[in-house]
Design an enzyme around this catalytic site. Structure first.
Site, short mmCIF file in Angstrom:
data_model
loop_
_atom_site.label_atom_id
_atom_site.label_comp_id
_atom_site.label_asym_id
_atom_site.label_seq_id
_atom_site.Cartn_x
_atom_site.Cartn_y
_atom_site.Cartn_z
N LYS A 79 0.47 -1.52 0.30
CA LYS A 79 -0.15 -0.06 -0.07
C LYS A 79 1.00 1.48 -0.08
O LYS A 79 1.84 1.14 0.60
CB LYS A 79 -0.91 0.16 1.25
CG LYS A 79 -1.64 0.53 1.18
CD LYS A 79 -2.52 0.63 2.35
CE LYS A 79 -4.28 1.95 2.70
NZ LYS A 79 -4.73 1.85 3.41
N SER A 154 -9.50 1.58 2.90
CA SER A 154 -9.19 2.26 1.56
C SER A 154 -8.35 1.29 1.38
O SER A 154 -7.41 1.85 0.31
CB SER A 154 -8.38 3.40 2.68
OG SER A 154 -7.34 3.29 3.72
N SER A 178 -10.19 -0.41 6.75
CA SER A 178 -8.81 0.27 5.90
C SER A 178 -9.10 -2.23 5.47
O SER A 178 -8.10 -1.22 3.91
CB SER A 178 -8.53 0.61 5.43
OG SER A 178 -9.34 1.92 5.60
N1 GLN Z 1 -13.52 4.55 5.79
C1 GLN Z 1 -12.81 4.29 7.44
C2 GLN Z 1 -12.01 6.20 7.26
O1 GLN Z 1 -12.57 6.40 6.39
C3 GLN Z 1 -11.50 3.67 7.85
C4 GLN Z 1 -10.53 4.58 6.93
C5 GLN Z 1 -9.40 3.18 7.64
O2 GLN Z 1 -9.09 2.01 8.07
N2 GLN Z 1 -8.13 4.27 7.10
O3 GLN Z 1 -12.03 6.99 8.16
#
Ligand code: GLN
Length: 485
Positions: A79, A154, A178
């Protein structure tokens, strides 16, 4: 089966027996990337040349019989949130568009030391804020099961690259879901370990008290292999725990007879797609066949988790992201006349809409006069959620719940409705708030042919239990269908 669709453990056997070389596997994966990535768009940066060199070195080690372990010679996607020495590291943001990392984060160094072949850096929502990859500062990634759909986020690039055969496994991060949510949407296994299990050194910070690194893989055994390689105390991260790392792969016995699986009623209520519910409940039946006992349980504070998260995460983000001001890191907009104007231009042109929204929410929540009403209160609720979860683990060994309320949704569907987007993570966020571990395992396909994941949640630093239950489930479930792309 195509090489690019195989698991780490199968490829390792092939490598050990000399049936295939890492060079061959790596070439195959890059060929696959050339063939499908214009549809999936998982990668931001390819590191083809250094990958071929690493593969060559791995082959040399296998030839001599002194390979470094099961990850040696295995192509892996990373990532773009991980600092990767000499490689562009953007965190999905225009503000870091030209940033070349000057060192390897701990986890990247660890997988390299295990012989993994880094294929490149994969797409993500900007600064890991999002649930669909549509917040990437560059382009959205598509779901390989149906390219009209989001891959989740994400870590959408990580999940889709593994699902599409563009990597054998991948590294992701999970602050509120995420890793698990995109794993669920792409039909792969994804684990968020306990907070403190894996070092965050060299991981670009979003919300430091919630961020955690974890594996995305084709099956549970691969997840255990990758977790083993990355877990452990790191003097460079004071929040990483000084707790020995078990040999996860060797603890996968599949024996879960007599263990108790808690079904929290709050995770099976409103907002859950009936089709998802059916598939997740079928997973309970499968675990029962292995001798596990379902236990109804209640976690009433679950309903406050999303609200708590959207105070704590933006508050920490607003502080973490203060460093991107055009002075030291990344892009600077040079046409500005004074310092103030330079800050403003850099930040308003460099950050996307969602990141700006989070910075404003966080700054507001931390402002004098509001701090206690918002941040202080959220911290108190967090303690409540954590206690409730700990209490549950005095009654059951693991909890079972859906990973996400629906299967993958169409690209564009939720972009104009942040609240609806935030609710994609209702079932994953409580796990980060409590700091415990969670894993998503594919449990079926929706009527539209999209993967659905079941989430298992386990107590702190008991990843081996969680993995073993997931493994037992996977064995009883049988082969999961291959992605049609
Ligand atoms: N979707 C959640 C957010 O927008 C979690 C994102 C994540 O785990 N990095 O914060």
């Amino acid at each position: 089966m195509k090489l690019y669709n195989k698991t780490i453990h199968d490829l390792h056997e092939d490598l050990k027996e000399g049936r295939v070389s890492s060079t061959r596997i790596t070439e195959d994966v890059f060929q696959r990337i050339d063939d499908v990535d214009d549809q999936v768009r998982a990668y931001l940066t390819l590191t083809r040349e250094s990958a071929m060199e690493s593969a060559d070195e791995a082959d040399e080690r296998y030839r001599k019989g002194d390979f470094l372990g099961q990850l040696d010679g295995i192509p892996m996607a990373v990532k773009d949130i991980f600092m990767t020495d000499g490689v562009k590291t953007t965190c999905g943001s225009k503000i870091l568009e030209n940033f070349i990392a000057p060192y390897d984060g701990t986890v990247v160094a660890k997988v390299k030391d295990s012989g993994a072949v880094i294929t490149g850096k994969v797409n993500m929502d900007e600064f890991a804020m999002g649930s669909s990859n549509e917040n990437s500062g560059f382009f959205p990634t598509h779901n390989p099961w149906n390219t009209d759909m989001v891959p989740g986020g994400s870590s959408g690039g990580s999940a889709s690259s593994v699902a599409a055969g563009e990597a054998i496994c991948a590294l992701g991060t999970d602050t509120g879901g995420s890793i698990r949510q995109p794993a669920s949407h792409c039909g792969v296994v994804g684990m968020k370990p306990t907070y403190g299990r894996v070092s965050r050194y060299g991981v670009i910070a979003f919300a430091s008290s919630l961020d955690q690194v974890g594996p995305l893989t084709r099956d549970v055994r691969d997840c255990a292999i990758l977790l083993k390689a990355i877990a452990g105390h790191d003097p460079a991260d004071s929040t990483s725990a000084k707790i020995p790392v078990p040999d996860y792969p060797s603890l996968l016995t599949g024996d879960v007879e007599g263990m108790r699986v808690g079904l929290p009623e709050e995770y099976f209520g409103e907002g859950l797609d009936p089709e998802v519910e059916e598939l997740v409940r079928a997973a309970v039946t499968i675990l029962e066949k292995r001798g596990m006992k379902p236990v109804p349980i209640s976690l009433p504070s679950t309903r406050y988790a999303v609200a708590t998260y959207y105070i704590i995460a933006p508050a920490e983000a607003s502080s973490n992201l203060a460093r991107y001001d055009g002075v030291r890191y990344g892009v600077r907009y040079p046409e500005a006349k004074g310092l103030m104007e330079m800050y403003k231009k850099t930040r308003s042109q460099g950050f996307g809409v969602e990141v700006q929204r989070r910075i404003m929410l966080g700054t507001f929540a931390l402002s004098a006069g509001y701090y206690d009403a918002y941040y202080g209160k959220a911290q108190r609720v967090r303690t409540m959620i954590r206690r409730e979860m700990d209490e549950a683990f005095s009654k059951v060994d693991v909890l079972l719940a859906p990973t996400a309320p629906t299967a993958a949704f169409p690209i564009g569907d939720r972009v104009d409705d942040p609240l609806r987007m935030y609710l994609s993570d209702v079932f994953t966020i409580p796990v980060n708030i409590a700091g415990v571990a969670g894993i998503s395992v594919p449990c079926g396909l929706s009527s539209e042919g999209l993967p659905v994941g079941v989430q298992l949640i386990g107590p702190s630093f008991k990843e081996e239990t969680l993995l073993n239950v997931a493994y037992a489930y996977e064995q009883e479930r049988g082969e999961f269908p291959e992605c049609p792309l």
